[in-house]
Design a protein around this motif. Structure first.
Motif, PDB file in Angstrom:
ATOM      1  N   UNK A 151       0.844  -1.189   0.000  1.00  0.00           N
ATOM      2  CA  UNK A 151       0.000   0.000   0.000  1.00  0.00           C
ATOM      3  C   UNK A 151       0.882   1.244   0.000  1.00  0.00           C
ATOM      4  N   UNK A 179      -5.657  10.802  -1.168  1.00  0.00           N
ATOM      5  CA  UNK A 179      -6.701  10.008  -0.528  1.00  0.00           C
ATOM      6  C   UNK A 179      -6.506   8.552  -0.899  1.00  0.00           C
ATOM      7  N   UNK A 180      -6.502   7.710   0.123  1.00  0.00           N
ATOM      8  CA  UNK A 180      -6.310   6.272  -0.062  1.00  0.00           C
ATOM      9  C   UNK A 180      -7.538   5.534   0.436  1.00  0.00           C
ATOM     10  N   UNK A 181      -8.094   4.682  -0.400  1.00  0.00           N
ATOM     11  CA  UNK A 181      -9.158   3.795   0.058  1.00  0.00           C
ATOM     12  C   UNK A 181      -8.620   2.377   0.115  1.00  0.00           C
ATOM     13  N   UNK A 182      -8.838   1.707   1.240  1.00  0.00           N
ATOM     14  CA  UNK A 182      -8.490   0.292   1.365  1.00  0.00           C
ATOM     15  C   UNK A 182      -9.744  -0.500   1.700  1.00  0.00           C
ATOM     16  N   UNK A 183     -10.065  -1.451   0.854  1.00  0.00           N
ATOM     17  CA  UNK A 183     -11.156  -2.373   1.161  1.00  0.00           C
ATOM     18  C   UNK A 183     -10.568  -3.543   1.925  1.00  0.00           C
ATOM     19  N   UNK A 184     -11.198  -3.889   3.042  1.00  0.00           N
ATOM     20  CA  UNK A 184     -10.635  -4.888   3.936  1.00  0.00           C
ATOM     21  C   UNK A 184     -11.666  -5.998   4.148  1.00  0.00           C
ATOM     22  N   UNK A 210      -8.549  -4.484  -1.949  1.00  0.00           N
ATOM     23  CA  UNK A 210      -8.428  -3.455  -2.992  1.00  0.00           C
ATOM     24  C   UNK A 210      -7.836  -2.179  -2.396  1.00  0.00           C
ATOM     25  N   UNK A 261     -10.692  13.387  -2.912  1.00  0.00           N
ATOM     26  CA  UNK A 261     -11.783  12.622  -2.298  1.00  0.00           C
ATOM     27  C   UNK A 261     -12.792  12.162  -3.348  1.00  0.00           C
ATOM     28  N   UNK A 280     -11.395   9.483  -5.794  1.00  0.00           N
ATOM     29  CA  UNK A 280     -11.194   8.189  -5.144  1.00  0.00           C
ATOM     30  C   UNK A 280     -12.537   7.500  -4.930  1.00  0.00           C
ATOM     31  N   UNK A 281     -13.503   8.267  -4.482  1.00  0.00           N
ATOM     32  CA  UNK A 281     -14.849   7.726  -4.255  1.00  0.00           C
ATOM     33  C   UNK A 281     -15.456   7.224  -5.574  1.00  0.00           C
ATOM     34  N   UNK A 336     -13.741   3.815  -6.660  1.00  0.00           N
ATOM     35  CA  UNK A 336     -14.159   2.579  -5.992  1.00  0.00           C
ATOM     36  C   UNK A 336     -15.622   2.260  -6.302  1.00  0.00           C
ATOM     37  N   UNK A 378     -14.153  -3.760  10.190  1.00  0.00           N
ATOM     38  CA  UNK A 378     -13.963  -2.660   9.239  1.00  0.00           C
ATOM     39  C   UNK A 378     -13.918  -3.187   7.819  1.00  0.00           C
ATOM     40  N   UNK A 379     -14.778  -2.666   6.948  1.00  0.00           N
ATOM     41  CA  UNK A 379     -14.739  -3.061   5.548  1.00  0.00           C
ATOM     42  C   UNK A 379     -14.063  -2.003   4.686  1.00  0.00           C
ATOM     43  N   UNK A 381     -11.465   1.528   4.760  1.00  0.00           N
ATOM     44  CA  UNK A 381     -10.538   2.420   5.455  1.00  0.00           C
ATOM     45  C   UNK A 381     -10.219   3.566   4.515  1.00  0.00           C
ATOM     46  N   UNK A 382     -10.450   4.786   4.957  1.00  0.00           N
ATOM     47  CA  UNK A 382     -10.091   5.928   4.120  1.00  0.00           C
ATOM     48  C   UNK A 382      -9.039   6.756   4.849  1.00  0.00           C
ATOM     49  N   UNK A 383      -7.968   7.053   4.129  1.00  0.00           N
ATOM     50  CA  UNK A 383      -6.859   7.822   4.681  1.00  0.00           C
ATOM     51  C   UNK A 383      -6.697   9.105   3.881  1.00  0.00           C
ATOM     52  N   UNK A 384      -6.665  10.225   4.574  1.00  0.00           N
ATOM     53  CA  UNK A 384      -6.316  11.480   3.912  1.00  0.00           C
ATOM     54  C   UNK A 384      -4.951  11.925   4.389  1.00  0.00           C
ATOM     55  N   UNK A 402     -15.639   7.405   3.806  1.00  0.00           N
ATOM     56  CA  UNK A 402     -15.337   8.569   2.968  1.00  0.00           C
ATOM     57  C   UNK A 402     -15.936   9.845   3.567  1.00  0.00           C
TER      58      UNK A 402
END
Lengths: 140, 81, 140, 81
Positions: free
Chosen positions: A17, A33-38, A96, A109, A112-113, A116, C29-30, C32-35, C109
């Motif tokens: 990541x 902005x980082x999105x991580x699907x977990x 992802x 933002x 990124x939104x 996904x 958590x499904x 995770x958003x990081x700024x 988000x």
């Protein structure tokens, strides 16, 4: 840069990541902005043991390129990474990652939104939930 | 004409294959193939009606015409993310 | 968890950001958003050499707690980290990190966006731009 | 009464201090202190009118009453993020 768009079997661990964040960053970027699907431990009221992802890789990467082109058209950035892992994933593992860098945060933002949401709607990736009481290919 | 069919997810499990080549009459469409597969693999009965169609790695309508050398896939409900 | 809310002089480097992501993550958590806010090489048409951030630390952490409480009220999550660095920062260095984890991505988000927007509007942190032709405390 | 004034950013640079204790008449308000500081530190003239007021680490109105032992700060335009 050329957007990083990939289906992979490699784990999307902390180092992976971070490498994507570094790759997408650039001196004019003010917001990342980082999105991580977990993988969650529950879904649809079931206790999930693990997930198995499959994909149509060539088409998936092509659909991702369509998303990247739209991100560039609407938010003016090609500083984008979109990587989806396939294969077996345990609870807490990342399936992802999407990273977007822009001069300002609002665009980062929104892009990124968009990426996904559109990935979920158009990119041929498939998910099997393996729960305590059986397994099933599921939507969404 | 010869068309390459690719299978993913539930379809791969139901057919036991990653892909196969089908020899089809020249007027065959994606709908023709869907019917043919439903017959050949009864275990596809549940998922096939819910599948979108991808021809040469792009989404097309259910009745899309086929040509020799095409790659066709039925795309089950998406689960990415 | 208790939200992580902090003003720090330590660099927000890759390892620090990753540690926050790990701290905020949890099995349910499904998304995770990081700024990450990053020092840009330009602002207001000027070439920026570096930035100097100052804060009213006790009040800043109190205002961050107000943001965290509102995030919990509106999006139901206390899995939140909000850390702002102060002191001198070079181009490309990270000045602020916000991480939010939620069962679903929409909430993550929205909560992350709310947190950075509100931080900028209410948390007493101050920025001096040091450009080629002089320095100035600036808004925004 | 004694009130502790804290300085940040442009105010810290203009006053050359992090903080100071002011001995004030009991009817003094935040507005009284703003006027007093404008007089004592002419270099604050530009930034002081643009400052919000924080009393005991919370935003208050410009004319807020003060009490012995309070901590008062004038908050210049925010730059976080």
């Amino acid at each position: 840069m050329a957007a990083i768009l990939k289906i992979t079997r490699d784990p999307l661990d902390a180092a992976a990541v971070r490498a994507l964040v570094e790759a997408v960053s650039y001196p004019g970027a003010g917001g990342l902005v980082t999105f991580e699907g977990v993988v969650r431990d529950n879904a649809r009221g079931k206790r999930v043991r693990y997930l198995e992802y499959d994909a149509y890789p060539e088409m998936a990467e092509q659909e991702m390129a369509t998303i990247a082109a739209e991100v560039e058209r609407r938010w003016g950035t090609d500083h984008l990474a979109m990587v989806h892992r396939i294969g077996r994933m345990e609870i807490g593992e990342c399936s992802v990652v999407i990273v977007v860098a822009c001069p300002h945060r609002a665009e980062a933002f929104e892009a990124c939104r968009y990426a996904i949401d559109t990935l979920k709607a158009t990119v041929p990736i498939f998910k099997k939930e393996v729960a305590e009481d059986g397994e099933e290919w599921v939507e969404g | 004409m010869s068309v390459r069919i690719r299978y993913f997810a539930a379809l791969r499990e139901a057919t036991g294959r990653d892909e196969e080549l089908l020899d089809l009459p020249s007027e065959a469409t994606a709908a023709t193939v869907r019917a043919l597969l439903a017959e050949r693999y009864p275990s596809l009965a549940k998922v096939l009606p819910r599948c979108a169609v991808a021809l040469n790695r792009s989404y097309v309508s259910a009745g899309a015409a086929l040509h020799d050398g095409d790659e066709l896939a039925f795309i089950p409900p998406l689960g990415g993310g």
